[in-house]
Motif scaffolding. Sequence first.
Motif, PDB file in Angstrom:
ATOM      1  N   ILE A 107       0.830  -1.206   0.000  1.00  0.00           N
ATOM      2  CA  ILE A 107       0.000   0.000   0.000  1.00  0.00           C
ATOM      3  C   ILE A 107       0.862   1.252   0.000  1.00  0.00           C
ATOM      4  N   VAL A 108       1.906   1.245   0.830  1.00  0.00           N
ATOM      5  CA  VAL A 108       2.782   2.412   0.920  1.00  0.00           C
ATOM      6  C   VAL A 108       3.512   2.657  -0.397  1.00  0.00           C
ATOM      7  N   MET A 109       3.962   1.591  -1.055  1.00  0.00           N
ATOM      8  CA  MET A 109       4.681   1.754  -2.320  1.00  0.00           C
ATOM      9  C   MET A 109       3.770   2.280  -3.428  1.00  0.00           C
ATOM     10  N   ILE A 110       2.472   2.049  -3.297  1.00  0.00           N
ATOM     11  CA  ILE A 110       1.524   2.584  -4.274  1.00  0.00           C
ATOM     12  C   ILE A 110       1.202   4.050  -3.975  1.00  0.00           C
ATOM     13  N   LEU A 111       0.891   4.323  -2.710  1.00  0.00           N
ATOM     14  CA  LEU A 111       0.482   5.677  -2.340  1.00  0.00           C
ATOM     15  C   LEU A 111       1.659   6.627  -2.189  1.00  0.00           C
ATOM     16  N   LEU A 112       2.794   6.102  -1.687  1.00  0.00           N
ATOM     17  CA  LEU A 112       3.977   6.939  -1.449  1.00  0.00           C
ATOM     18  C   LEU A 112       5.201   6.242  -2.052  1.00  0.00           C
ATOM     19  N   PRO A 113       5.315   6.261  -3.378  1.00  0.00           N
ATOM     20  CA  PRO A 113       6.400   5.516  -4.032  1.00  0.00           C
ATOM     21  C   PRO A 113       7.796   5.990  -3.657  1.00  0.00           C
ATOM     22  N   ASP A 114       7.916   7.212  -3.187  1.00  0.00           N
ATOM     23  CA  ASP A 114       9.231   7.758  -2.812  1.00  0.00           C
ATOM     24  C   ASP A 114       9.445   7.752  -1.308  1.00  0.00           C
ATOM     25  N   THR A 115       8.742   6.861  -0.616  1.00  0.00           N
ATOM     26  CA  THR A 115       8.872   6.819   0.843  1.00  0.00           C
ATOM     27  C   THR A 115      10.300   6.513   1.268  1.00  0.00           C
ATOM     28  N   SER A 116      10.683   7.014   2.427  1.00  0.00           N
ATOM     29  CA  SER A 116      12.040   6.813   2.934  1.00  0.00           C
ATOM     30  C   SER A 116      12.188   5.423   3.530  1.00  0.00           C
TER      31      SER A 116
END
Length: 335
Positions: A107-116
């Motif tokens: 989910i995070v990689m979809i919504l926030l692909p540039d997450t730290s």
Amino acid sequence: MRFRPSLPAVILIMTPAVCLFLAVVSVLYGAKDISAETVWQALFSFDSSNVDHQIIRASRLPRALGALLIGAFLAVSGALMQGMTRNYLASPSIMGVADGSVFAVTIVMILLPDTSSYGLIFSSMLGSLIGATIVFGLAWLVPGGLSPVKLAILGTIVGTFLSGISSAISVYFQISQNISFWYNARLHSMDPALIKLSLPFAAVGLLLAIGLSRFVTLLALGEDTAKGLGVHTWLIRVLCTIAVVIMTGVAVALAGKIAFVGLIIPHIARFFAGTDYRRIVPVSGALGAIFLLVCDILARFINYPFETPVGVVTSLIGVPFFLYLIKMKGGKSNV
């Protein structure tokens, strides 16, 4: 009277030497064998233009260290889960905890692909909590849901459901190649920077597990007995869940889902250490580290020169062990 160290003490004393030996083997051998002299030079006279030095620093060393850490995290998590639930089948991979981590990462990689990297670790921990909450929530609602076999079935159903959703949305949003890393547990793709960032979280989880081990021993005696001895059972379970969530979340963030380590190792540790979780927890960590690194080394030679996913090796050992536990224990809650 001569002092004779106990078997758990012997295991813990020998673990650093065994881990060092296995780490050396892990660095030396693989698809490309590297000499000991080259390894020494890579460590103390690093040459960025030397391909072998790059392989050692960027791949082989992080892989060995990551396998040791992840094996310890998963084994200790399994020991805590088995002790606090009195369920001999409890483990992060069976109870939906690891699948929850992968779901949250997707989910995070979809919504926030540039997450730290920190965001990745935190999302993995949150997913672990979600998976555990769903499984144990359903277990409370289903008659007899907390029995070992039913809880394992619920965990498998929830894990499969979360895994299916993760796969479906990763295909839909065209990130399935990225997500495949967390399902295939590719230790050779370990990120050295992520290992460094995860160490403080892992230390908190391990220290919390060791600190709670005395109370887990009392929980394993039964709810009424633990309460009679003055244990706040709900608080201990909450703190144990936090420790499991931290360690499993870190393990999944580093290398993806690896099955059966948290199931097999606590039983082996219990065989050596008895029923006291003050011994079971550290022995589980030591044996878990050794076990996963041995599996990773074996995975390189099963189909040499091609590598077999380490999850295949752990499953080859874990599935028969799982069936053996069901046959021998007969579905009784007794750890």
